[in-house]
Design a protein around this motif. Structure first.
Motif, PDB file in Angstrom:
ATOM      1  N   SER A 112      -0.191   7.731   4.002  1.00  0.00           N
ATOM      2  CA  SER A 112       0.892   8.537   4.573  1.00  0.00           C
ATOM      3  C   SER A 112       0.490   9.113   5.931  1.00  0.00           C
ATOM      4  CB  SER A 112       1.258   9.668   3.615  1.00  0.00           C
ATOM      5  OG  SER A 112       1.668   9.159   2.369  1.00  0.00           O
TER       6      SER A 112
ATOM      7  N   VAL B 192      -3.136   7.260  -1.285  1.00  0.00           N
ATOM      8  CA  VAL B 192      -1.751   7.567  -0.907  1.00  0.00           C
ATOM      9  C   VAL B 192      -1.715   8.555   0.265  1.00  0.00           C
ATOM     10  CG1 VAL B 192       0.398   8.606  -1.719  1.00  0.00           C
ATOM     11  CG2 VAL B 192      -0.880   7.076  -3.213  1.00  0.00           C
TER      12      VAL B 192
ATOM     13  N   VAL C 103       3.497   6.168   1.328  1.00  0.00           N
ATOM     14  CA  VAL C 103       3.296   6.376  -0.107  1.00  0.00           C
ATOM     15  C   VAL C 103       3.423   5.059  -0.867  1.00  0.00           C
ATOM     16  CG1 VAL C 103       4.231   7.498  -2.160  1.00  0.00           C
ATOM     17  CG2 VAL C 103       4.030   8.782  -0.029  1.00  0.00           C
TER      18      VAL C 103
END
Length: 230
Positions: A145, A141, A209
């Motif tokens: 991002s 994640v 995300v």
């Protein structure tokens, strides 16, 4: 005398057993045997199950192809968001520099380059790392991002600033900066536009995300079952 007759009968019985064993050998191959408490499948059962093997392999490859399709679609959506962010960055900085020339050229580059940069970077730092098994959920994640921020906001903003700044100098659409304070002059001129880039920044982080969680979930499902259920 009795002992010799007994020995002859024993030899005759052994010969019959050998002959019967030779005759019954093909039948014994077809029978299932028990070894260490487990059933050993017969040759007939193996022949019966052999046509199923290509179907299982085909299902496995189809499952992997579906996962690859999902991953490809996810990267394309992520790259498209970066391309839209590049369009917005170009629009903002063109208005800041009051540039009205070479619009098609700048919009084409500001759309294509962030799109390609996002896909390539995401594949190298997220997808390939997941396939190698060296990436945790949190790292996936976080990397996703960061790819969104770097390739979807920072890169198109810097590219739009550079291209439109050159056009502003070329066509003299804004006053030229004083010597020695060029960068400060351009930043003060574009500070309103730079604040507007907070909108795509928020969406790129959110998209990063979501994309990281999605691809990690697909990777976990692939690892959990190698063959899809019927």
């Amino acid at each position: 005398m009795a002992a010799s007759e007994r020995q002859s009968c024993s030899e005759l019985r052994d010969a019959v057993v050998v002959q019967e064993g030779t005759r019954e050998a093909p039948q014994d191959i077809k029978m299932a045997l028990y070894k260490h408490g487990q059933l050993i499948p017969s040759l007939g059962d193996a022949k019966f199950r052999s046509p199923i093997t290509p179907q299982v392999i085909e299902k496995k490859f189809e499952y992997y192809r579906n996962n690859e399709t999902l991953n490809t679609h996810g990267m394309l959506v992520f790259g498209t968001c970066s391309g839209l962010s590049g369009i917005m960055a170009n629009l903002v900085f063109r208005n800041s520099f009051k540039v009205k020339y070479e619009a098609l050229k700048t919009y084409a580059s500001l759309t294509t380059l962030p799109f390609l940069a996002t896909i390539v970077t995401y594949k190298l730092f997220v997808t390939d790392a997941l396939k190698s098994g060296n990436l945790s959920k949190e790292s996936c994640v976080l990397r996703s991002s960061l790819v969104g921020v770097a390739c979807g906001v920072s890169y198109p903003s810097a590219l739009a600033f550079y291209k439109n700044g050159r056009l502003a100098v070329k066509y003299q659409t804004v006053p030229l900066p004083p010597k020695g304070r060029v960068m400060l002059h351009w930043l003060l001129l574009c500070q309103t536009g730079m604040k507007a880039m907070a909108i795509p920044l928020f969406f790129q982080i959110l998209m990063g995300v979501f994309s990281g969680l999605h691809h990690y979930g697909v990777f976990e499902k692939t690892q959990a079952r190698s063959v899809p259920d019927d």
